[in-house]
Design an enzyme around this catalytic site. Structure first.
Site, PDB file in Angstrom:
ATOM      1  N   ASP A  13       0.830  -1.211   0.000  1.00  0.00           N
ATOM      2  CA  ASP A  13       0.000   0.000   0.000  1.00  0.00           C
ATOM      3  C   ASP A  13       0.865   1.262   0.000  1.00  0.00           C
ATOM      4  OD1 ASP A  13      -2.356   1.440  -0.003  1.00  0.00           O
ATOM      5  OD2 ASP A  13      -2.666   1.298   2.172  1.00  0.00           O
TER       6      ASP A  13
ATOM      7  N   ASN B 131     -11.054  -2.356  -4.998  1.00  0.00           N
ATOM      8  CA  ASN B 131     -10.305  -1.457  -5.889  1.00  0.00           C
ATOM      9  C   ASN B 131     -11.004  -1.253  -7.244  1.00  0.00           C
ATOM     10  OD1 ASN B 131      -7.046  -2.641  -4.718  1.00  0.00           O
ATOM     11  ND2 ASN B 131      -8.206  -0.839  -4.051  1.00  0.00           N
TER      12      ASN B 131
HETATM   13  C1  IPE Z   1      -5.377  -2.606   0.064  1.00  0.00           C
HETATM   14  O1  IPE Z   1      -5.050  -1.297  -0.152  1.00  0.00           O
HETATM   15  C2  IPE Z   1      -5.440  -3.342  -1.238  1.00  0.00           C
HETATM   16  C3  IPE Z   1      -4.160  -3.541  -1.914  1.00  0.00           C
HETATM   17  C4  IPE Z   1      -2.985  -3.236  -1.435  1.00  0.00           C
HETATM   18  C5  IPE Z   1      -4.246  -4.151  -3.204  1.00  0.00           C
HETATM   19  P1  IPE Z   1      -6.194  -0.170  -0.298  1.00  0.00           P
HETATM   20  O2  IPE Z   1      -5.467   1.116  -0.474  1.00  0.00           O
HETATM   21  O3  IPE Z   1      -7.135  -0.550  -1.353  1.00  0.00           O
HETATM   22  O4  IPE Z   1      -6.913  -0.267   1.110  1.00  0.00           O
HETATM   23  P2  IPE Z   1      -7.671   0.828   1.950  1.00  0.00           P
HETATM   24  O5  IPE Z   1      -8.678   1.467   1.040  1.00  0.00           O
HETATM   25  O6  IPE Z   1      -6.656   1.803   2.425  1.00  0.00           O
HETATM   26  O7  IPE Z   1      -8.282   0.068   3.083  1.00  0.00           O
HETATM   27  C1  IPE Z   2      -1.575   0.294  -3.297  1.00  0.00           C
HETATM   28  O1  IPE Z   2      -1.397   1.654  -3.380  1.00  0.00           O
HETATM   29  C2  IPE Z   2      -1.841  -0.333  -4.640  1.00  0.00           C
HETATM   30  C3  IPE Z   2      -3.246  -0.704  -4.869  1.00  0.00           C
HETATM   31  C4  IPE Z   2      -4.188  -0.694  -3.975  1.00  0.00           C
HETATM   32  C5  IPE Z   2      -3.594  -1.126  -6.205  1.00  0.00           C
HETATM   33  P1  IPE Z   2      -2.606   2.664  -3.337  1.00  0.00           P
HETATM   34  O2  IPE Z   2      -3.012   2.968  -4.732  1.00  0.00           O
HETATM   35  O3  IPE Z   2      -3.683   2.203  -2.444  1.00  0.00           O
HETATM   36  O4  IPE Z   2      -1.885   3.937  -2.713  1.00  0.00           O
HETATM   37  P2  IPE Z   2      -2.478   4.942  -1.641  1.00  0.00           P
HETATM   38  O5  IPE Z   2      -2.977   4.127  -0.501  1.00  0.00           O
HETATM   39  O6  IPE Z   2      -3.551   5.708  -2.321  1.00  0.00           O
HETATM   40  O7  IPE Z   2      -1.304   5.789  -1.257  1.00  0.00           O
HETATM   41 MG    MG Z   3      -4.078   2.440  -0.498  1.00  0.00          MG
END
Ligand code: IPE
Ligand code: IPE
Ligand code: MG
Length: 240
Positions: free
Chosen positions: A19, A67
């Site tokens: 993340d 997502n």
């Molecule tokens: C969790 O990250 C999912 C992945 C790393 C693929 P998110 O960014 O989607 O999770 P939340 O929204 O912070 O809980």
């Molecule tokens: C994790 O990074 C990757 C996916 C969930 C696909 P994020 O896209 O959630 O990055 P943040 O949490 O917005 O920084």
């Molecule tokens: Mg995230």
């Protein structure tokens, strides 16, 4: 803390919630996709390190069922990067004897992505030094619902009686049926939540949260976390 990793106390299965790609990009006034691009590089590093350290299984949360709610441009950008990753990594997977596996609602992925995944999984099917599992369109609740449906259908058919349902049978109906439970779960970016990842399987995982944003995660920090893991006493509810 010990200075050296103990090869006999390595986690067999490491799972990672990758993340922070978006925040990494935002900090640099870049498009979120740049963060995902950089995140893919961190994936390469961690896969190589895990293999080098003889970890049997590495499971990476790359795209959750939730997502899909992101803007279409981000979703298609991620799908593009995934295809590029598979294309670039297939030879590394072969050279390092790594088998590719996927978990999640794969039928929701675009046809081209499914085709590439299928090809790399077939090509790496006989590799047996490490299994790299990508969680794609993955949600633990959907996985549990699928499991309940399968067991309920078997009960209706008469092939299983309710009293015969055990934790092992439940585990055998999850997407992860061929994997052991994760010993170590790492989440980057400072968020202290699980976000619908492997809810059943992490019952006794050691959890490590780090504020590092995923694109900045590298070998050095991975090793530091593994050393921390080796210092922990896993009790599984018993008295040591
Ligand atoms: C969790 O990250 C999912 C992945 C790393 C693929 P998110 O960014 O989607 O999770 P939340 O929204 O912070 O809980
Ligand atoms: C994790 O990074 C990757 C996916 C969930 C696909 P994020 O896209 O959630 O990055 P943040 O949490 O917005 O920084
Ligand atoms: Mg995230």
């Amino acid at each position: 803390m010990r200075n050296e990793l103990d090869p006999d106390r390595m986690p067999k299965h490491v799972a990672v919630i990758m993340d922070g790609n978006g925040r990494w990009a935002k900090k640099r006034l870049l498009n979120r996709l740049k963060g995902h691009e950089k995140g893919a590089e961190a994936v390469r590093t961690v896969v190589r390190t895990a293999r080098k350290l003889n970890i049997d299984a590495l499971t990476l949360y790359a795209f959750s069922t939730e997502n899909w709610q992101r803007p279409q441009t981000e979703v298609s950008g991620l799908m593009f990067l995934l295809r590029r990753f598979l294309e670039a990594e297939r030879s590394t997977l072969m050279e390092n004897d790594i088998r590719l596996n996927v978990i999640g609602q794969i039928d929701r992925l675009p046809e081209a992505v499914r085709k590439d995944l299928k090809a790399v999984m077939a090509e790496t099917a006989a590799n047996d030094k490490m299994v790299l599992t990508l969680a794609l369109s993955y949600g633990a609740r959907a996985e549990i619902v699928d499991m309940v449906r399968q067991i309920a259908a078997a009960a209706k058919k008469g092939t299983i009686v309710p009293s015969a349902v055990t934790p092992e049978i439940v585990a055998d109906h999850l997407y992860t049926r061929e994997l052991s439970d994760p010993d170590l779960l790492i989440r980057t970016s400072g968020e202290m939540r699980i976000s619908n990842f492997l809810l059943w399987q992490i019952a006794y995982a050691e959890i490590f949260f780090t504020p590092t944003l995923w694109p900045d995660f590298g070998e050095e920090e991975f090793i530091r976390i593994l050393k921390d893991y080796q210092q922990r006493e896993r009790r599984f509810g018993a008295i040591p």
